[in-house]
Design a protein around this motif. Sequence first.
Motif, PDB file in Angstrom:
ATOM      1  N   LEU A   1       0.847  -1.199   0.000  1.00 35.49           N
ATOM      2  CA  LEU A   1       0.000   0.000   0.000  1.00 35.49           C
ATOM      3  C   LEU A   1       0.876   1.239   0.000  1.00 35.49           C
ATOM      4  N   HIS A   2       0.483   2.224  -0.767  1.00 35.80           N
ATOM      5  CA  HIS A   2       1.118   3.532  -0.695  1.00 35.80           C
ATOM      6  C   HIS A   2       0.318   4.366   0.298  1.00 35.80           C
ATOM      7  N   VAL A   3       1.007   4.969   1.245  1.00 34.26           N
ATOM      8  CA  VAL A   3       0.368   5.837   2.227  1.00 34.26           C
ATOM      9  C   VAL A   3       1.181   7.120   2.351  1.00 34.26           C
ATOM     10  N   ASP A   4       0.594   8.106   2.996  1.00 35.81           N
ATOM     11  CA  ASP A   4       1.300   9.348   3.264  1.00 35.81           C
ATOM     12  C   ASP A   4       2.487   9.059   4.182  1.00 35.81           C
ATOM     13  N   HIS A   5       3.341  10.022   4.369  1.00 36.12           N
ATOM     14  CA  HIS A   5       4.527   9.853   5.218  1.00 36.12           C
ATOM     15  C   HIS A   5       4.204   9.857   6.715  1.00 36.12           C
TER      16      HIS A   5
ATOM     17  N   THR B   1       8.967   7.499  -1.467  1.00 37.26           N
ATOM     18  CA  THR B   1       9.067   8.441  -2.577  1.00 37.26           C
ATOM     19  C   THR B   1       8.822   9.819  -1.993  1.00 37.26           C
ATOM     20  N   PRO B   2       8.998  10.871  -2.774  1.00 39.72           N
ATOM     21  CA  PRO B   2       8.668  12.198  -2.240  1.00 39.72           C
ATOM     22  C   PRO B   2       7.190  12.338  -1.848  1.00 39.72           C
ATOM     23  N   GLN B   3       6.310  11.532  -2.458  1.00 42.81           N
ATOM     24  CA  GLN B   3       4.876  11.650  -2.181  1.00 42.81           C
ATOM     25  C   GLN B   3       4.342  10.645  -1.173  1.00 42.81           C
ATOM     26  N   THR B   4       4.929   9.433  -1.129  1.00 37.92           N
ATOM     27  CA  THR B   4       4.365   8.364  -0.296  1.00 37.92           C
ATOM     28  C   THR B   4       5.471   7.502   0.306  1.00 37.92           C
ATOM     29  N   VAL B   5       5.055   6.666   1.235  1.00 35.32           N
ATOM     30  CA  VAL B   5       5.871   5.533   1.656  1.00 35.32           C
ATOM     31  C   VAL B   5       5.101   4.276   1.267  1.00 35.32           C
ATOM     32  N   VAL B   6       5.821   3.190   1.081  1.00 39.12           N
ATOM     33  CA  VAL B   6       5.204   1.936   0.689  1.00 39.12           C
ATOM     34  C   VAL B   6       5.244   0.987   1.880  1.00 39.12           C
ATOM     35  N   ILE B   7       4.066   0.553   2.276  1.00 46.17           N
ATOM     36  CA  ILE B   7       3.908  -0.399   3.367  1.00 46.17           C
ATOM     37  C   ILE B   7       3.660  -1.767   2.745  1.00 46.17           C
ATOM     38  N   GLN B   8       4.409  -2.758   3.197  1.00 48.44           N
ATOM     39  CA  GLN B   8       4.226  -4.120   2.689  1.00 48.44           C
ATOM     40  C   GLN B   8       3.836  -5.035   3.841  1.00 48.44           C
ATOM     41  N   VAL B   9       2.822  -5.845   3.603  1.00 51.77           N
ATOM     42  CA  VAL B   9       2.423  -6.876   4.550  1.00 51.77           C
ATOM     43  C   VAL B   9       2.655  -8.217   3.871  1.00 51.77           C
ATOM     44  N   GLN B  10       3.349  -9.098   4.555  1.00 53.07           N
ATOM     45  CA  GLN B  10       3.509 -10.468   4.101  1.00 53.07           C
ATOM     46  C   GLN B  10       2.843 -11.360   5.133  1.00 53.07           C
TER      47      GLN B  10
ATOM     48  N   GLU C   1      -6.239  11.021   6.774  1.00 53.23           N
ATOM     49  CA  GLU C   1      -5.057  11.868   6.562  1.00 53.23           C
ATOM     50  C   GLU C   1      -3.812  11.036   6.263  1.00 53.23           C
ATOM     51  N   TRP C   2      -3.861   9.740   6.520  1.00 52.18           N
ATOM     52  CA  TRP C   2      -2.733   8.859   6.218  1.00 52.18           C
ATOM     53  C   TRP C   2      -2.763   8.340   4.785  1.00 52.18           C
ATOM     54  N   LEU C   3      -3.870   8.565   4.084  1.00 50.31           N
ATOM     55  CA  LEU C   3      -3.934   8.162   2.682  1.00 50.31           C
ATOM     56  C   LEU C   3      -3.089   9.110   1.845  1.00 50.31           C
ATOM     57  N   PRO C   4      -2.589   8.639   0.697  1.00 48.39           N
ATOM     58  CA  PRO C   4      -1.754   9.515  -0.139  1.00 48.39           C
ATOM     59  C   PRO C   4      -2.505  10.782  -0.542  1.00 48.39           C
ATOM     60  N   ARG C   5      -1.767  11.860  -0.647  1.00 52.71           N
ATOM     61  CA  ARG C   5      -2.344  13.119  -1.081  1.00 52.71           C
ATOM     62  C   ARG C   5      -1.359  13.795  -2.015  1.00 52.71           C
ATOM     63  N   THR C   6      -1.854  14.722  -2.760  1.00 52.30           N
ATOM     64  CA  THR C   6      -0.998  15.444  -3.689  1.00 52.30           C
ATOM     65  C   THR C   6      -0.111  16.397  -2.926  1.00 52.30           C
ATOM     66  N   ARG C   7       1.151  16.386  -3.255  1.00 49.08           N
ATOM     67  CA  ARG C   7       2.115  17.264  -2.632  1.00 49.08           C
ATOM     68  C   ARG C   7       2.740  18.125  -3.717  1.00 49.08           C
ATOM     69  N   GLY C   8       3.349  19.229  -3.331  1.00 51.85           N
ATOM     70  CA  GLY C   8       4.032  20.101  -4.279  1.00 51.85           C
ATOM     71  C   GLY C   8       5.260  19.424  -4.863  1.00 51.85           C
TER      72      GLY C   8
END
Length: 95
Positions: free
Chosen positions: A7-11, A45-54, A84-91
Amino acid sequence: MVGETRLHVDHTPDLDDLRAVTSRIVESSPLWDRQQWVLQMVDATPQTVVIQVQASADDGPSAWDLRCDVREGLIRYLRDHHPEWLPRTRGEYHP
Protein backbone atom coordinates in the motif's frame (compact mmCIF):
# COMPACT_ATOMS: atom_id res chain seq x y z
CA MET A 1 3.02 -19.91 0.68
CA VAL A 2 3.56 -16.23 1.52
CA GLY A 3 1.32 -13.53 0.06
CA GLU A 4 2.43 -9.92 -0.22
CA THR A 5 0.28 -6.79 -0.12
CA ARG A 6 1.68 -3.31 -0.77
CA LEU A 7 0.00 0.00 0.00
CA HIS A 8 1.12 3.53 -0.70
CA VAL A 9 0.37 5.84 2.23
CA ASP A 10 1.30 9.35 3.26
CA HIS A 11 4.53 9.85 5.22
CA THR A 12 2.65 10.38 8.49
CA PRO A 13 1.16 7.00 9.61
CA ASP A 14 2.00 5.50 12.96
CA LEU A 15 3.45 2.11 11.98
CA ASP A 16 2.76 0.63 15.42
CA ASP A 17 -0.92 1.47 14.92
CA LEU A 18 -0.92 -0.10 11.45
CA ARG A 19 0.81 -3.19 12.84
CA ALA A 20 -1.87 -3.55 15.53
CA VAL A 21 -4.65 -3.28 12.95
CA THR A 22 -2.86 -5.70 10.63
CA SER A 23 -2.44 -8.12 13.51
CA ARG A 24 -6.21 -8.12 14.11
CA ILE A 25 -6.93 -8.59 10.39
CA VAL A 26 -4.42 -11.40 9.79
CA GLU A 27 -4.81 -13.27 13.07
CA SER A 28 -8.61 -13.33 12.82
CA SER A 29 -8.53 -14.80 9.30
CA PRO A 30 -9.17 -18.52 8.82
CA LEU A 31 -6.95 -18.24 5.71
CA TRP A 32 -3.81 -17.48 7.73
CA ASP A 33 -1.82 -20.66 8.49
CA ARG A 34 -0.55 -19.31 11.83
CA GLN A 35 3.07 -19.38 10.62
CA GLN A 36 4.17 -15.80 9.91
CA TRP A 37 3.18 -12.28 9.06
CA VAL A 38 5.04 -8.97 9.02
CA LEU A 39 4.36 -5.31 8.20
CA GLN A 40 7.31 -3.24 6.99
CA MET A 41 7.96 0.08 5.29
CA VAL A 42 9.78 -1.07 2.16
CA ASP A 43 10.12 2.09 0.07
CA ALA A 44 9.70 5.85 0.11
CA THR A 45 9.07 8.44 -2.58
CA PRO A 46 8.67 12.20 -2.24
CA GLN A 47 4.88 11.65 -2.18
CA THR A 48 4.37 8.36 -0.30
CA VAL A 49 5.87 5.53 1.66
CA VAL A 50 5.20 1.94 0.69
CA ILE A 51 3.91 -0.40 3.37
CA GLN A 52 4.23 -4.12 2.69
CA VAL A 53 2.42 -6.88 4.55
CA GLN A 54 3.51 -10.47 4.10
CA ALA A 55 1.35 -13.24 5.53
CA SER A 56 1.53 -16.99 5.06
CA ALA A 57 -1.25 -19.35 4.02
CA ASP A 58 -1.55 -23.05 3.22
CA ASP A 59 -1.74 -22.66 -0.57
CA GLY A 60 -1.74 -20.18 -3.44
CA PRO A 61 -5.49 -19.52 -3.60
CA SER A 62 -5.65 -18.96 0.17
CA ALA A 63 -2.63 -16.63 0.03
CA TRP A 64 -4.33 -14.62 -2.74
CA ASP A 65 -7.58 -14.28 -0.78
CA LEU A 66 -5.68 -13.36 2.39
CA ARG A 67 -3.78 -10.66 0.48
CA CYS A 68 -7.09 -9.21 -0.73
CA ASP A 69 -8.60 -9.33 2.78
CA VAL A 70 -5.56 -7.57 4.28
CA ARG A 71 -5.64 -4.85 1.60
CA GLU A 72 -9.38 -4.29 1.99
CA GLY A 73 -9.15 -4.23 5.78
CA LEU A 74 -6.28 -1.74 5.85
CA ILE A 75 -7.89 0.56 3.28
CA ARG A 76 -11.18 0.45 5.22
CA TYR A 77 -9.32 1.27 8.46
CA LEU A 78 -7.41 4.15 6.87
CA ARG A 79 -10.53 5.55 5.22
CA ASP A 80 -12.65 5.32 8.38
CA HIS A 81 -10.09 6.21 11.07
CA HIS A 82 -7.13 8.01 9.49
CA PRO A 83 -7.98 9.48 6.08
CA GLU A 84 -5.06 11.87 6.56
CA TRP A 85 -2.73 8.86 6.22
CA LEU A 86 -3.93 8.16 2.68
CA PRO A 87 -1.75 9.52 -0.14
CA ARG A 88 -2.34 13.12 -1.08
CA THR A 89 -1.00 15.44 -3.69
CA ARG A 90 2.12 17.26 -2.63
CA GLY A 91 4.03 20.10 -4.28
CA GLU A 92 7.04 19.53 -6.52
CA TYR A 93 10.07 18.12 -4.78
CA HIS A 94 13.27 20.06 -5.40
CA PRO A 95 16.30 18.73 -3.52
